[in-house]
Design a protein around this motif. Structure first.
Motif, PDB file in Angstrom:
ATOM      1  N   GLU A  64       0.834  -1.218   0.000  1.00  0.00           N
ATOM      2  CA  GLU A  64       0.000   0.000   0.000  1.00  0.00           C
ATOM      3  C   GLU A  64       0.860   1.256   0.000  1.00  0.00           C
ATOM      4  O   GLU A  64       0.563   2.222  -0.702  1.00  0.00           O
ATOM      5  N   LEU A  67       2.403   1.627  -3.539  1.00  0.00           N
ATOM      6  CA  LEU A  67       1.423   2.044  -4.552  1.00  0.00           C
ATOM      7  C   LEU A  67       0.896   3.445  -4.298  1.00  0.00           C
ATOM      8  O   LEU A  67       0.468   4.127  -5.227  1.00  0.00           O
ATOM      9  N   SER A  68       0.924   3.898  -3.042  1.00  0.00           N
ATOM     10  CA  SER A  68       0.463   5.260  -2.758  1.00  0.00           C
ATOM     11  C   SER A  68       1.437   6.310  -3.295  1.00  0.00           C
ATOM     12  O   SER A  68       1.076   7.473  -3.439  1.00  0.00           O
ATOM     13  N   TYR A  84      -1.410  -1.906 -12.000  1.00  0.00           N
ATOM     14  CA  TYR A  84      -1.442  -1.050 -10.814  1.00  0.00           C
ATOM     15  C   TYR A  84      -2.769  -1.249 -10.068  1.00  0.00           C
ATOM     16  O   TYR A  84      -2.792  -1.474  -8.855  1.00  0.00           O
ATOM     17  N   TYR A  85      -3.875  -1.183 -10.813  1.00  0.00           N
ATOM     18  CA  TYR A  85      -5.185  -1.350 -10.176  1.00  0.00           C
ATOM     19  C   TYR A  85      -5.388  -2.790  -9.686  1.00  0.00           C
ATOM     20  O   TYR A  85      -6.030  -3.011  -8.665  1.00  0.00           O
ATOM     21  N   LEU A  88      -3.456  -3.015  -6.492  1.00  0.00           N
ATOM     22  CA  LEU A  88      -4.184  -2.243  -5.489  1.00  0.00           C
ATOM     23  C   LEU A  88      -5.405  -3.020  -5.006  1.00  0.00           C
ATOM     24  O   LEU A  88      -5.695  -3.068  -3.800  1.00  0.00           O
ATOM     25  N   THR A  91      -4.369  -5.858  -2.688  1.00  0.00           N
ATOM     26  CA  THR A  91      -3.986  -5.321  -1.378  1.00  0.00           C
ATOM     27  C   THR A  91      -5.215  -4.905  -0.579  1.00  0.00           C
ATOM     28  O   THR A  91      -5.316  -5.204   0.611  1.00  0.00           O
ATOM     29  N   GLN A  92      -6.136  -4.232  -1.234  1.00  0.00           N
ATOM     30  CA  GLN A  92      -7.347  -3.783  -0.540  1.00  0.00           C
ATOM     31  C   GLN A  92      -8.203  -4.961  -0.111  1.00  0.00           C
ATOM     32  O   GLN A  92      -8.835  -4.919   0.944  1.00  0.00           O
ATOM     33  N   SER A 104     -11.270  -1.281  -7.732  1.00  0.00           N
ATOM     34  CA  SER A 104      -9.943  -1.454  -8.315  1.00  0.00           C
ATOM     35  C   SER A 104      -9.913  -2.623  -9.291  1.00  0.00           C
ATOM     36  O   SER A 104      -9.322  -2.521 -10.375  1.00  0.00           O
TER      37      SER A 104
END
Length: 169
Positions: A64, A67-68, A84-85, A88, A91-92, A104
């Protein structure tokens, strides 16, 4: 903005040719290697590569944070943006943010994930999200798509688990 790395690679290649012609072979080889890194990082985003590494290590907080640091993913190449999405979303999903993960994964699929196995994983996750919302109809659609895309049966255990959960609802 997308092509600065390629321009740098071309300039470094021209410099390396000059160095080879001048007889400075060691520095010429070094500039060729550096220019290859610029070309590699044009096609493979370094933040995505780092995120893939830490996902394999199951360090989702680090992913996170990495990627942030990406400020404008829409400026990446389309495949880089899709991954990337995708990263993400993974991870989410692991950090209990299902609504963000759903968005995402949808964005990753619409942008264009390249590998069928990654598309299957994204659709399987979406099936799980919709099943948790008790939307069995949409979950079944995503699950069937995931089955079709999973040619190597890498996700067969997870697909069976989601099917079992679907029967219980």
């Amino acid at each position: 903005m997308k092509y600065i790395r390629l321009i740098a690679a071309v300039l470094l290649t021209i410099l390396s040719v000059f160095l080879f012609v001048s007889g400075i072979v060691g520095w010429g080889v070094l500039t060729v290697i550096i220019s290859l890194f610029f070309v590699l990082f044009h096609f493979k985003n370094e933040m995505n590569l780092l995120a893939f590494y830490f996902i394999r290590k199951s360090k989702f907080q680090t992913v996170e944070r990495i990627l942030s640091k990406v400020k404008r993913p829409e400026n990446m190449m389309k495949t880089q943006e899709a991954y990337y999405y995708y990263l993400l979303g993974l991870t989410q999903a692991q950090t209990n943010q299902p609504s963000k993960a759903e968005k995402s994964f949808k964005k990753a699929l619409s942008t264009g994930l390249r590998l069928k196995s990654d598309q299957a994983m994204a659709k399987l996750n979406l099936a799980g999200f919709y099943l948790s919302k008790r939307n069995k109809k949409v979950a079944k659609i995503y699950l069937m798509d995931a089955k079709k895309l999973d040619k190597q049966n890498m996700l067969s255990a997870q697909i069976k688990e989601v099917e079992y959960m679907m029967k219980r609802i």
